[in-house]
Design a protein around this motif. Structure first.
Motif, PDB file in Angstrom:
ATOM      1  N   VAL A  27     -55.786 -18.453 -26.434  1.00  0.00           N
ATOM      2  CA  VAL A  27     -56.491 -19.597 -25.861  1.00  0.00           C
ATOM      3  C   VAL A  27     -55.966 -19.835 -24.457  1.00  0.00           C
ATOM      4  N   GLY A  28     -56.855 -19.763 -23.470  1.00  0.00           N
ATOM      5  CA  GLY A  28     -56.448 -19.913 -22.089  1.00  0.00           C
ATOM      6  C   GLY A  28     -56.680 -21.315 -21.570  1.00  0.00           C
ATOM      7  N   ARG A  29     -55.796 -21.734 -20.695  1.00  0.00           N
ATOM      8  CA  ARG A  29     -55.931 -23.058 -20.084  1.00  0.00           C
ATOM      9  C   ARG A  29     -55.433 -22.999 -18.651  1.00  0.00           C
ATOM     10  N   CYS A  30     -56.198 -23.603 -17.754  1.00  0.00           N
ATOM     11  CA  CYS A  30     -55.783 -23.662 -16.351  1.00  0.00           C
ATOM     12  C   CYS A  30     -54.673 -24.689 -16.212  1.00  0.00           C
ATOM     13  N   VAL A  31     -53.537 -24.272 -15.647  1.00  0.00           N
ATOM     14  CA  VAL A  31     -52.375 -25.160 -15.531  1.00  0.00           C
ATOM     15  C   VAL A  31     -52.040 -25.482 -14.081  1.00  0.00           C
ATOM     16  N   GLY A  32     -52.838 -24.998 -13.144  1.00  0.00           N
ATOM     17  CA  GLY A  32     -52.539 -25.305 -11.756  1.00  0.00           C
ATOM     18  C   GLY A  32     -53.551 -24.729 -10.786  1.00  0.00           C
ATOM     19  N   LYS A  33     -53.523 -25.258  -9.593  1.00  0.00           N
ATOM     20  CA  LYS A  33     -54.386 -24.812  -8.500  1.00  0.00           C
ATOM     21  C   LYS A  33     -53.497 -24.606  -7.280  1.00  0.00           C
ATOM     22  N   LEU A  34     -53.421 -23.362  -6.805  1.00  0.00           N
ATOM     23  CA  LEU A  34     -52.502 -23.024  -5.729  1.00  0.00           C
ATOM     24  C   LEU A  34     -53.247 -22.679  -4.449  1.00  0.00           C
ATOM     25  N   CYS A  35     -52.608 -22.957  -3.327  1.00  0.00           N
ATOM     26  CA  CYS A  35     -53.109 -22.518  -2.030  1.00  0.00           C
ATOM     27  C   CYS A  35     -51.920 -22.088  -1.184  1.00  0.00           C
ATOM     28  N   MET A  36     -52.181 -21.672   0.049  1.00  0.00           N
ATOM     29  CA  MET A  36     -51.113 -21.168   0.911  1.00  0.00           C
ATOM     30  C   MET A  36     -50.047 -22.230   1.194  1.00  0.00           C
ATOM     31  N   VAL A  37     -50.426 -23.505   1.138  1.00  0.00           N
ATOM     32  CA  VAL A  37     -49.458 -24.576   1.395  1.00  0.00           C
ATOM     33  C   VAL A  37     -48.336 -24.548   0.368  1.00  0.00           C
ATOM     34  N   ASP A  38     -48.682 -24.273  -0.895  1.00  0.00           N
ATOM     35  CA  ASP A  38     -47.655 -24.180  -1.942  1.00  0.00           C
ATOM     36  C   ASP A  38     -46.654 -23.077  -1.616  1.00  0.00           C
ATOM     37  N   VAL A  39     -47.158 -21.935  -1.145  1.00  0.00           N
ATOM     38  CA  VAL A  39     -46.283 -20.811  -0.802  1.00  0.00           C
ATOM     39  C   VAL A  39     -45.418 -21.149   0.405  1.00  0.00           C
ATOM     40  N   ILE A  40     -46.022 -21.753   1.426  1.00  0.00           N
ATOM     41  CA  ILE A  40     -45.284 -22.090   2.643  1.00  0.00           C
ATOM     42  C   ILE A  40     -44.151 -23.072   2.343  1.00  0.00           C
ATOM     43  N   CYS A  41     -44.459 -24.136   1.598  1.00  0.00           N
ATOM     44  CA  CYS A  41     -43.429 -25.124   1.259  1.00  0.00           C
ATOM     45  C   CYS A  41     -42.331 -24.509   0.397  1.00  0.00           C
ATOM     46  N   TYR A  42     -42.706 -23.595  -0.470  1.00  0.00           N
ATOM     47  CA  TYR A  42     -41.726 -22.894  -1.303  1.00  0.00           C
ATOM     48  C   TYR A  42     -40.801 -22.044  -0.439  1.00  0.00           C
ATOM     49  N   LEU A  43     -41.357 -21.334   0.527  1.00  0.00           N
ATOM     50  CA  LEU A  43     -40.543 -20.485   1.397  1.00  0.00           C
ATOM     51  C   LEU A  43     -39.646 -21.296   2.319  1.00  0.00           C
ATOM     52  N   CYS A  44     -39.978 -22.571   2.532  1.00  0.00           N
ATOM     53  CA  CYS A  44     -39.173 -23.417   3.418  1.00  0.00           C
ATOM     54  C   CYS A  44     -37.901 -23.947   2.752  1.00  0.00           C
ATOM     55  N   VAL A 101     -54.827 -31.059 -12.802  1.00  0.00           N
ATOM     56  CA  VAL A 101     -55.989 -30.233 -13.130  1.00  0.00           C
ATOM     57  C   VAL A 101     -56.380 -30.519 -14.578  1.00  0.00           C
ATOM     58  N   VAL A 102     -57.634 -30.914 -14.778  1.00  0.00           N
ATOM     59  CA  VAL A 102     -58.107 -31.316 -16.109  1.00  0.00           C
ATOM     60  C   VAL A 102     -59.346 -30.504 -16.478  1.00  0.00           C
ATOM     61  N   HIS A 103     -59.393 -30.044 -17.720  1.00  0.00           N
ATOM     62  CA  HIS A 103     -60.577 -29.340 -18.224  1.00  0.00           C
ATOM     63  C   HIS A 103     -61.648 -30.347 -18.622  1.00  0.00           C
ATOM     64  N   LEU A 104     -62.873 -30.081 -18.224  1.00  0.00           N
ATOM     65  CA  LEU A 104     -64.018 -30.899 -18.602  1.00  0.00           C
ATOM     66  C   LEU A 104     -65.115 -30.010 -19.169  1.00  0.00           C
ATOM     67  N   GLN A 105     -65.820 -30.512 -20.153  1.00  0.00           N
ATOM     68  CA  GLN A 105     -66.972 -29.799 -20.678  1.00  0.00           C
ATOM     69  C   GLN A 105     -68.209 -30.139 -19.836  1.00  0.00           C
ATOM     70  N   PRO A 106     -69.178 -29.235 -19.758  1.00  0.00           N
ATOM     71  CA  PRO A 106     -70.377 -29.493 -18.951  1.00  0.00           C
ATOM     72  C   PRO A 106     -71.125 -30.752 -19.371  1.00  0.00           C
ATOM     73  N   SER A 107     -71.013 -31.136 -20.643  1.00  0.00           N
ATOM     74  CA  SER A 107     -71.719 -32.314 -21.136  1.00  0.00           C
ATOM     75  C   SER A 107     -70.966 -33.616 -20.892  1.00  0.00           C
ATOM     76  N   SER A 108     -69.765 -33.538 -20.305  1.00  0.00           N
ATOM     77  CA  SER A 108     -69.022 -34.753 -19.968  1.00  0.00           C
ATOM     78  C   SER A 108     -69.812 -35.543 -18.928  1.00  0.00           C
ATOM     79  N   SER A 109     -69.697 -36.861 -18.973  1.00  0.00           N
ATOM     80  CA  SER A 109     -70.467 -37.692 -18.051  1.00  0.00           C
ATOM     81  C   SER A 109     -69.747 -37.841 -16.720  1.00  0.00           C
TER      82      SER A 109
END
Length: 390
Positions: free
Chosen positions: A54-71, A98-106
């Motif tokens: 069962v897969g679940r998205c646990v994060g959303k990363l961009c270059m800023v995360d990498v840059i701050c990590y390298l700093c 990050v939250v999972h939503l179903q297409p039928s969510s309002s």
């Protein structure tokens, strides 16, 4: 009418959205860096964890995360080693962003989750409508199913911007709310992330990480509280990992100029080179696995003389905001920032934010003194409160 409008399914907001790109949580920082630099216009990558298939998205990363990590201090000394670390080293600790939503969510359900702290939603992409099968039936089937693996179903991002854009499309149903000023609505927050122009850029790393999580930005001000510009995570996300060298050596004001559109000025590149040598960090750029061809060539050709004169920059104090036909124009000094006035209407602020693809606007007075910030979540709060009074 507003009540029925907010009962719409979130799938209506996802039409035409591309599937998100993904990485396993077991991947390394280098894997994330490769994925981000090989993207075709998309500046984010999703991170997935799997348990019992069962897969679940646990994060959303961009270059800023990498840059701050390298700093981080240890990573500056050995970037290549730090890039071999697992993604858990840079993933936000708060998985509720990050939250999972179903297409039928309002839509109303999505707004409530945003007000509780959610920044992004992951929504399954519905299959193409088939003959004899209603869209509602497809939604019901998808809502009742379990996400067994990321590969068996495609997903898309649903953002706060998508929600605001959707509301703006039918803003008339909320009359008279849209015409009221953001000041009278009480949605201007004075709780801002602000750094003095002359502060070391390294002192902004924590604020930048926080602003990324909050989908805001870091204001750059002078000693009088005058708004000079910003260090925007969105701008940083369009840079590459070598910006970590600039953050380790420049002032906050100079970092604004370094990451501004058009590439870093040559004088600042020379300053970065000289100061890296002073701090015994001269070889750090050579250890990055992938370098921006433009920046690396500039740094390689820069003078390595330790007595290179460092440029001290003075913030622009011309005082007045450059205006077009309204108060809301871009403020261009060291960097660009989108600003508005406390008396700006809610709908005008929504249009500004959507037009410039930002989740916030800086609120300033006529003399450019910083009043605060107004965010998408602030705006959604008044829509939600308006609904409760109906």
């Amino acid at each position: 009418m507003a009540v029925s409008f907010l009962a719409r399914d979130v799938s209506d907001l996802c039409l035409g959205k591309p599937p998100l790109r993904s990485l396993s949580a077991a991947a390394t920082v280098a894997d994330a860096l490769d994925a981000l630099k090989s993207s075709d216009g998309e500046i984010h990558v999703s991170v997935w964890s799997f348990e019992n298939e069962v897969g679940r998205c646990v994060g959303k990363l961009c270059m800023v995360d990498v840059i701050c990590y390298l700093c981080r201090e240890d990573n500056l000394l050995s970037p290549s080693k730090s890039l071999k670390e697992p993604l858990s080293s840079i993933l936000p600790k708060d998985h509720n962003l990050v939250v999972h939503l179903q297409p039928s969510s309002s839509l109303l359900e999505a707004i409530d989750l945003i007000l509780q702290g959610a920044q992004n939603f992951v929504v399954p992409i519905l299959p193409t409508k088939r003959s004899g099968v209603s869209r509602r039936k497809q939604q019901h089937q998808k809502a009742s199913s379990t996400i067994n693996s990321h590969s068996s179903c495609e997903f898309c991002w649903l953002t706060q911007e998508d929600v605001i854009r959707f509301l703006l499309g039918s803003i008339g149903v909320f009359t008279p709310l849209p015409a009221l000023s953001i000041d009278s609505l009480g949605i201007v927050s004075s709780d801002v992330l602000a750094i003095d122009y002359y502060s070391p850029a390294s002192s902004t790393v924590g604020a930048i990480s926080k602003s990324l999580a909050q989908q805001t930005s870091v204001a750059i001000v002078d000693s009088d509280g005058t708004f000079i510009g910003e260090i925007s995570p969105f701008t940083l996300a369009c840079c590459d990992e070598t910006v970590a060298a600039a953050m380790a050596t420049l002032s906050a004001g100079d970092l604004m100029a370094y990451i501004d559109c058009g590439g870093p000025p040559e004088d600042l590149v020379r300053v970065v080179k000289a100061r890296l040598k002073e701090k015994n960090l001269e070889k750090m750029l050579q250890e990055f696995t992938i370098l921006s061809s433009c920046e690396s060539s500039q740094l390689a050709s820069s003078s390595s003389s330790s007595d290179e004169e460092s440029t001290t920059r003075t913030p622009a104090r011309s005082g007045r905001l450059a205006r077009s036909s309204s108060y809301s124009a871009r403020m261009v000094r060291k960097a660009e920032a989108i600003v508005c006035h406390p008396k700006s209407s809610l709908v005008a602020v929504m249009i500004q934010a959507i037009a410039h693809r930002v989740n916030y606007l800086w609120v300033i007075e006529d003399d450019c003194s910083l009043v605060g910030i107004v965010t998408f979540s602030n705006m959604l709060k008044v829509f939600r409160e308006h609904l409760e009074t109906m």
